[in-house]
Design a protein around this motif. Structure first.
Motif, PDB file in Angstrom:
ATOM      1  N   ASP A 197      13.122  79.172  31.050  1.00 42.07           N
ATOM      2  CA  ASP A 197      11.865  78.708  30.617  1.00 42.07           C
ATOM      3  C   ASP A 197      11.561  77.691  29.597  1.00 42.07           C
ATOM      4  N   PHE A 198      12.572  77.908  28.547  1.00 45.81           N
ATOM      5  CA  PHE A 198      12.711  76.754  27.458  1.00 45.81           C
ATOM      6  C   PHE A 198      13.458  75.590  28.056  1.00 45.81           C
ATOM      7  N   VAL A 199      14.189  75.600  28.835  1.00 38.08           N
ATOM      8  CA  VAL A 199      14.814  74.268  29.556  1.00 38.08           C
ATOM      9  C   VAL A 199      13.713  73.408  30.186  1.00 38.08           C
ATOM     10  N   ALA A 200      12.785  74.162  30.835  1.00 39.15           N
ATOM     11  CA  ALA A 200      11.811  73.715  31.812  1.00 39.15           C
ATOM     12  C   ALA A 200      10.782  73.160  30.654  1.00 39.15           C
ATOM     13  N   ALA A 201      10.411  73.727  29.634  1.00 39.21           N
ATOM     14  CA  ALA A 201       9.065  73.397  28.749  1.00 39.21           C
ATOM     15  C   ALA A 201       9.744  72.300  27.932  1.00 39.21           C
ATOM     16  N   LYS A 202      10.885  72.292  27.262  1.00 45.34           N
ATOM     17  CA  LYS A 202      11.225  71.426  26.032  1.00 45.34           C
ATOM     18  C   LYS A 202      12.654  70.653  26.142  1.00 45.34           C
ATOM     19  N   ILE A 203      13.256  70.526  27.323  1.00 47.38           N
ATOM     20  CA  ILE A 203      14.420  69.857  27.313  1.00 47.38           C
ATOM     21  C   ILE A 203      14.282  68.703  28.393  1.00 47.38           C
ATOM     22  N   GLU A 204      14.666  67.611  28.115  1.00 46.78           N
ATOM     23  CA  GLU A 204      14.628  66.372  29.065  1.00 46.78           C
ATOM     24  C   GLU A 204      15.888  65.893  29.628  1.00 46.78           C
ATOM     25  N   PRO A 205      16.204  65.569  30.841  1.00 48.49           N
ATOM     26  CA  PRO A 205      14.950  65.059  31.736  1.00 48.49           C
ATOM     27  C   PRO A 205      14.416  66.504  32.417  1.00 48.49           C
ATOM     28  N   SER A 206      13.261  66.323  33.032  1.00 49.49           N
ATOM     29  CA  SER A 206      12.520  67.601  33.577  1.00 49.49           C
ATOM     30  C   SER A 206      13.583  68.284  34.788  1.00 49.49           C
ATOM     31  N   SER A 207      14.393  67.519  35.268  1.00 46.99           N
ATOM     32  CA  SER A 207      15.239  67.732  36.472  1.00 46.99           C
ATOM     33  C   SER A 207      16.248  68.814  35.996  1.00 46.99           C
ATOM     34  N   LEU A 208      16.399  68.855  34.779  1.00 49.08           N
ATOM     35  CA  LEU A 208      17.398  69.791  34.363  1.00 49.08           C
ATOM     36  C   LEU A 208      16.855  71.432  34.638  1.00 49.08           C
ATOM     37  N   SER A 209      15.415  71.399  34.924  1.00 46.89           N
ATOM     38  CA  SER A 209      14.909  72.776  35.148  1.00 46.89           C
ATOM     39  C   SER A 209      15.395  73.198  36.660  1.00 46.89           C
ATOM     40  N   ARG A 210      15.793  72.134  37.336  1.00 50.02           N
ATOM     41  CA  ARG A 210      16.136  72.508  38.689  1.00 50.02           C
ATOM     42  C   ARG A 210      17.538  73.483  38.854  1.00 50.02           C
ATOM     43  N   PHE A 211      18.199  73.348  37.771  1.00 52.41           N
ATOM     44  CA  PHE A 211      19.447  74.361  37.802  1.00 52.41           C
ATOM     45  C   PHE A 211      19.193  75.277  37.923  1.00 52.41           C
ATOM     46  N   ALA A 212      20.266  76.508  38.434  1.00 51.24           N
ATOM     47  CA  ALA A 212      19.999  78.032  38.557  1.00 51.24           C
ATOM     48  C   ALA A 212      20.561  78.441  37.532  1.00 51.24           C
ATOM     49  N   TRP A 213      19.944  77.999  36.305  1.00 53.79           N
ATOM     50  CA  TRP A 213      20.294  78.978  34.864  1.00 53.79           C
ATOM     51  C   TRP A 213      20.123  80.405  35.314  1.00 53.79           C
ATOM     52  N   SER A 214      20.934  81.108  34.613  1.00 55.60           N
ATOM     53  CA  SER A 214      20.924  82.714  34.746  1.00 55.60           C
ATOM     54  C   SER A 214      19.653  83.026  34.266  1.00 55.60           C
ATOM     55  N   THR A 215      19.117  84.136  34.994  1.00 54.23           N
ATOM     56  CA  THR A 215      17.841  84.723  34.859  1.00 54.23           C
ATOM     57  C   THR A 215      17.993  85.628  33.477  1.00 54.23           C
ATOM     58  N   ASP A 216      19.422  86.201  33.221  1.00 58.71           N
ATOM     59  CA  ASP A 216      19.766  87.078  32.430  1.00 58.71           C
ATOM     60  C   ASP A 216      19.864  86.644  30.900  1.00 58.71           C
ATOM     61  N   VAL A 217      19.682  85.217  30.586  1.00 54.51           N
ATOM     62  CA  VAL A 217      19.810  84.993  29.260  1.00 54.51           C
ATOM     63  C   VAL A 217      18.646  84.389  28.527  1.00 54.51           C
ATOM     64  N   TYR A 218      18.403  85.002  27.621  1.00 53.48           N
ATOM     65  CA  TYR A 218      17.352  85.048  26.691  1.00 53.48           C
ATOM     66  C   TYR A 218      17.538  84.404  25.445  1.00 53.48           C
ATOM     67  N   GLY A 219      16.636  84.075  24.481  1.00 53.24           N
ATOM     68  CA  GLY A 219      16.673  83.805  23.110  1.00 53.24           C
ATOM     69  C   GLY A 219      15.577  84.082  22.331  1.00 53.24           C
ATOM     70  N   THR A 220      15.785  84.380  21.013  1.00 58.59           N
ATOM     71  CA  THR A 220      14.695  84.773  20.058  1.00 58.59           C
ATOM     72  C   THR A 220      13.809  83.415  19.977  1.00 58.59           C
ATOM     73  N   SER A 221      12.684  83.406  19.529  1.00 58.07           N
ATOM     74  CA  SER A 221      11.922  82.127  19.172  1.00 58.07           C
ATOM     75  C   SER A 221      12.589  81.520  17.855  1.00 58.07           C
ATOM     76  N   ASN A 222      13.186  82.077  16.951  1.00 59.08           N
ATOM     77  CA  ASN A 222      14.127  81.598  16.051  1.00 59.08           C
ATOM     78  C   ASN A 222      15.230  80.988  16.357  1.00 59.08           C
ATOM     79  N   PHE A 223      15.778  81.370  17.455  1.00 57.27           N
ATOM     80  CA  PHE A 223      16.783  80.596  18.080  1.00 57.27           C
ATOM     81  C   PHE A 223      16.335  79.302  18.538  1.00 57.27           C
ATOM     82  N   PHE A 224      15.381  79.091  19.617  1.00 59.19           N
ATOM     83  CA  PHE A 224      14.973  77.900  20.203  1.00 59.19           C
ATOM     84  C   PHE A 224      14.244  76.838  19.215  1.00 59.19           C
ATOM     85  N   SER A 225      13.007  77.597  18.572  1.00 58.29           N
ATOM     86  CA  SER A 225      12.453  76.868  17.603  1.00 58.29           C
ATOM     87  C   SER A 225      12.997  76.399  16.175  1.00 58.29           C
ATOM     88  N   SER A 226      13.713  75.176  16.186  1.00 58.74           N
ATOM     89  CA  SER A 226      14.441  74.928  14.926  1.00 58.74           C
ATOM     90  C   SER A 226      13.936  73.912  13.886  1.00 58.74           C
TER      91      SER A 226
END
Length: 265
Positions: A47-76
């Motif tokens: 979800d972070f990749v889809a919302a905050k990483i460019e290009p948007s086509s990276l969200s097409r990858f089959a990223w594991s649905t079992d990987v999460y991060g805290t908001s502290n990890f993602f918001s730097s």
């Protein structure tokens, strides 16, 4: 030479975001990352990749649905006013370094500050009982799983434990398996790594790059943007990641030829 290799990017100056404090002891009895949602915001990596990483086509990858991060990890970082959220975090990503492994076989990426506090927590917890959750350093665990550390198994790299290697070898992974190759490959790819040492890990990488929508084809050029944002572009050529991209590009071309032949018939 590709355009992304030649371009120079001026990165806007940012200010660090103050991390949110939360009760770390809650992790000891947690069954999954989501069980911490009342203490700290938990975000799925995909979800972070889809919302905050460019290009948007990276969200097409089959990223594991079992990987999460805290908001502290993602918001730097934030912009100079400290108020406007960023639309792209490509050049402001934290290192993929330390993560929690839960009984659900899901993982939670944490910031450096969170990792320091968690190591202290696990160290104080002692070795008399085994908490449900364990803390790992990605590169050390991966080296163990890849068989590149002589005489030591994955359990020897549990952070914040007072156990000897012998006791560690009989603790965590006698209860559950280590993270899957799909999870490890997802974390490696998000970290901008280009070398995937084992055949199962290389297969998992290809599965991620193929994406979830076969009709769109693999976004084979896009991993380079992740590698570049991690300042690893010099490691891409002749790497396992480049090989995977080339293999998928050939597969796509072969599929196109077969479709054209079928159409002409």
């Amino acid at each position: 030479e590709a355009d992304w290799e030649k371009s120079e990017v001026e990165i806007p100056r940012m200010i660090p975001v103050k991390e949110a404090d939360w009760e770390k002891s809650l992790v000891l009895d947690s069954s999954s990352p989501k069980s911490l949602a009342n203490a700290i915001k938990i975000i799925a990596l995909k979800d972070f990749v889809a919302a905050k990483i460019e290009p948007s086509s990276l969200s097409r990858f089959a990223w594991s649905t079992d990987v999460y991060g805290t908001s502290n990890f993602f918001s730097s970082v934030a912009n100079q006013s400290g108020a406007t959220p960023l639309t792209s975090y490509n050049h402001y990503l934290r290192l993929v370094d330390v993560f929690l492994l839960f009984p659900s076989k899901e993982v939670l990426l944490v910031s450096e500050r969170e990792a320091d506090e968690l190591i202290s927590l696990f160290w104080k917890h002692g070795d008399n009982t085994s908490p449900k959750v364990s803390l790992f350093h990605l590169s050390a665990l991966r080296s163990a799983l890849d068989g590149r550390v002589s005489g030591l198994g994955p359990n020897s790299f549990v952070l914040g434990r007072k156990l000897s290697p012998k006791r560690l070898l009989n603790s965590l992974f006698t209860q559950w398996e280590p993270p899957s190759d799909n999870i490890i490959a997802t974390m490696q790819l998000f970290a901008g790594e280009t070398i995937y040492h084992t055949t199962p890990r290389q297969k998992a990488l290809k599965d991620i790059l193929r994406g979830n929508d076969a009709s769109l084809g693999p976004a084979v050029a896009d991993p380079q943007y992740i590698v570049d944002s991690r300042a690893n572009s010099h490691l891409f050529q002749y790497s396992d990641l480049e090989t995977a991209c080339r293999d998928l590009a050939r597969e796509e071309q072969q599929l196109i030829r077969e479709q054209e032949e079928n159409t002409s018939d």
